[in-house]
Write a protein that holds these residues in place. Structure first.
Motif, PDB file in Angstrom:
ATOM      1  N   LEU A 201      21.104  -3.194  43.256  1.00  0.00           N
ATOM      2  CA  LEU A 201      19.814  -3.232  43.679  1.00  0.00           C
ATOM      3  C   LEU A 201      18.981  -3.753  42.303  1.00  0.00           C
ATOM      4  O   LEU A 201      17.878  -4.618  42.476  1.00  0.00           O
ATOM      5  CB  LEU A 201      19.056  -2.425  44.465  1.00  0.00           C
ATOM      6  CG  LEU A 201      19.676  -2.252  45.974  1.00  0.00           C
ATOM      7  CD1 LEU A 201      19.167  -1.149  46.656  1.00  0.00           C
ATOM      8  CD2 LEU A 201      19.312  -3.700  46.728  1.00  0.00           C
ATOM      9  N   MET A 204      19.769  -6.973  40.907  1.00  0.00           N
ATOM     10  CA  MET A 204      19.085  -7.774  41.623  1.00  0.00           C
ATOM     11  C   MET A 204      17.651  -8.278  41.459  1.00  0.00           C
ATOM     12  O   MET A 204      17.129  -9.220  41.537  1.00  0.00           O
ATOM     13  CB  MET A 204      19.426  -7.600  43.185  1.00  0.00           C
ATOM     14  CG  MET A 204      18.959  -8.714  43.992  1.00  0.00           C
ATOM     15  SD  MET A 204      19.213  -8.431  45.823  1.00  0.00           S
ATOM     16  CE  MET A 204      18.401  -6.974  46.287  1.00  0.00           C
ATOM     17  N   LYS A 232      20.706 -12.720  45.933  1.00  0.00           N
ATOM     18  CA  LYS A 232      20.950 -11.809  46.960  1.00  0.00           C
ATOM     19  C   LYS A 232      22.276 -11.796  47.657  1.00  0.00           C
ATOM     20  O   LYS A 232      22.853 -10.751  47.919  1.00  0.00           O
ATOM     21  CB  LYS A 232      19.876 -12.073  48.280  1.00  0.00           C
ATOM     22  CG  LYS A 232      18.389 -11.922  47.944  1.00  0.00           C
ATOM     23  CD  LYS A 232      17.425 -11.857  49.074  1.00  0.00           C
ATOM     24  CE  LYS A 232      16.085 -11.379  48.805  1.00  0.00           C
ATOM     25  NZ  LYS A 232      15.078 -11.689  50.011  1.00  0.00           N
ATOM     26  N   ASP A 236      22.976  -8.273  46.803  1.00  0.00           N
ATOM     27  CA  ASP A 236      22.872  -7.300  47.878  1.00  0.00           C
ATOM     28  C   ASP A 236      23.971  -6.368  48.032  1.00  0.00           C
ATOM     29  O   ASP A 236      25.080  -6.731  48.658  1.00  0.00           O
ATOM     30  CB  ASP A 236      22.463  -7.969  48.991  1.00  0.00           C
ATOM     31  CG  ASP A 236      21.630  -7.144  49.958  1.00  0.00           C
ATOM     32  OD1 ASP A 236      20.973  -6.140  49.499  1.00  0.00           O
ATOM     33  OD2 ASP A 236      21.478  -7.735  50.880  1.00  0.00           O
ATOM     34  N   LYS A 238      26.711  -4.089  50.028  1.00  0.00           N
ATOM     35  CA  LYS A 238      27.095  -3.941  51.230  1.00  0.00           C
ATOM     36  C   LYS A 238      28.621  -3.289  51.323  1.00  0.00           C
ATOM     37  O   LYS A 238      29.519  -3.527  50.400  1.00  0.00           O
ATOM     38  CB  LYS A 238      27.246  -5.188  52.267  1.00  0.00           C
ATOM     39  CG  LYS A 238      28.093  -6.140  51.507  1.00  0.00           C
ATOM     40  CD  LYS A 238      27.712  -7.600  52.246  1.00  0.00           C
ATOM     41  CE  LYS A 238      28.412  -8.693  51.821  1.00  0.00           C
ATOM     42  NZ  LYS A 238      27.571  -9.151  50.283  1.00  0.00           N
TER      43      LYS A 238
END
Length: 258
Positions: A201, A204, A232, A236, A238
């Motif tokens: 993050l 990013m 993103k 991002d 996940k």
């Protein structure tokens, strides 16, 4: 999960011959079916069919420890193209299996239902990481096992139940068993160090700040939105739980005894 045991079980289940084996190497003589599925040579098999000749399936030499540069064969590891290909083959063609422990009992023998699910956890962000899990649950008493594929790798199985064998009806429905396995895996994920996600993050946001500096978020809006979406998508964090395959295995009460 033991990758070598997983590979060996995959190929044996597809009637391929293990012609050589060490602690970190498998030599596999493919069947025509597995050659067609894995070796990507459709023109060869079309030629064989059109001429009536006998085809010659490949023999694979697979290493689960990184081999020396002059060693013949393929290095198989999480994320390797060949292992991904095998996962895809299982996803497309054999998502669920039902097999019975192969026995020659002299008396009536009960077989207990186990649900086995092979998962791949994928952590994606600035970097990508994968983990394999093989989890099983006894659908009669709720016992759960980690590394289930390893636990059953020494057993023989058949697609049909043997003579003098009978199955015990599940007390736990397969869907409920799957939910328990999924919760166990989620609990594992929750216990992990997720600083990697914070780092992703942070990276990013640094990329977004640079984008705003050089393009701006008001001028060239189309370009900005396109680049923002790409950043993103790249950073991002996940976590994905990907089911490789699953199966119902019917085992004797002491099949998994230590």
């Amino acid at each position: 999960m033991n990758i070598q045991a997983y590979l060996e079980r995959y190929f044996i289940a597809h009637s391929c011959e293990v012609t050589k084996k060490t602690n970190s190497m498998l030599e596999i003589k493919l069947t025509e079916e597995r050659d067609k599925a894995l070796m990507n040579r459709p023109f060869y098999w079309q030629y064989v069919k059109s001429t009536g000749a006998i085809g010659k399936p490949f023999t694979l030499n697979l290493h689960t420890d990184k081999p020396q540069e002059d060693t013949h064969g393929e290095y198989i590891y999480l994320g390797s193209p060949r292992l991904q290909q095998i996962f895809n083959d299982l996803r497309q063609n054999e998502k669920l299996t039902r097999q019975f422990q192969l026995l020659k009992p002299s008396a009536n023998t009960a077989l207990f239902p186990w649900l086995l699910v092979n998962f791949k956890l994928i952590y994606e962000g600035k970097h990508r990481k994968e983990e394999l899990f093989s989890l099983g649950i006894n659908l009669v008493n709720g016992e759960m096992r980690n590394e289930m594929m390893d636990a059953v790798s020494a057993l023989d199985f058949s697609l049909s139940i043997g003579d003098l064998c009978h199955t015990i009806s599940p007390v736990i429905q397969p869907s409920s068993g799957f939910n328990r396995i999924e919760k166990l895996l989620q609990a594992y994920v929750d216990r992990q160090d997720h600083s990697w996600a914070d780092h992703s993050l942070k990276s990013m946001q640094e990329e977004i700040d640079l984008l705003k500096h050089f393009i701006g978020d008001k001028e060239n809006m189309d370009v900005f939105q396109r680049e923002l979406a790409a950043i993103k998508s790249r950073y991002d964090p996940k976590i994905t739980m990907d089911i490789i395959n699953a199966g119902m295995l019917y085992l004797t009460g002491n099949a998994l005894a230590e």
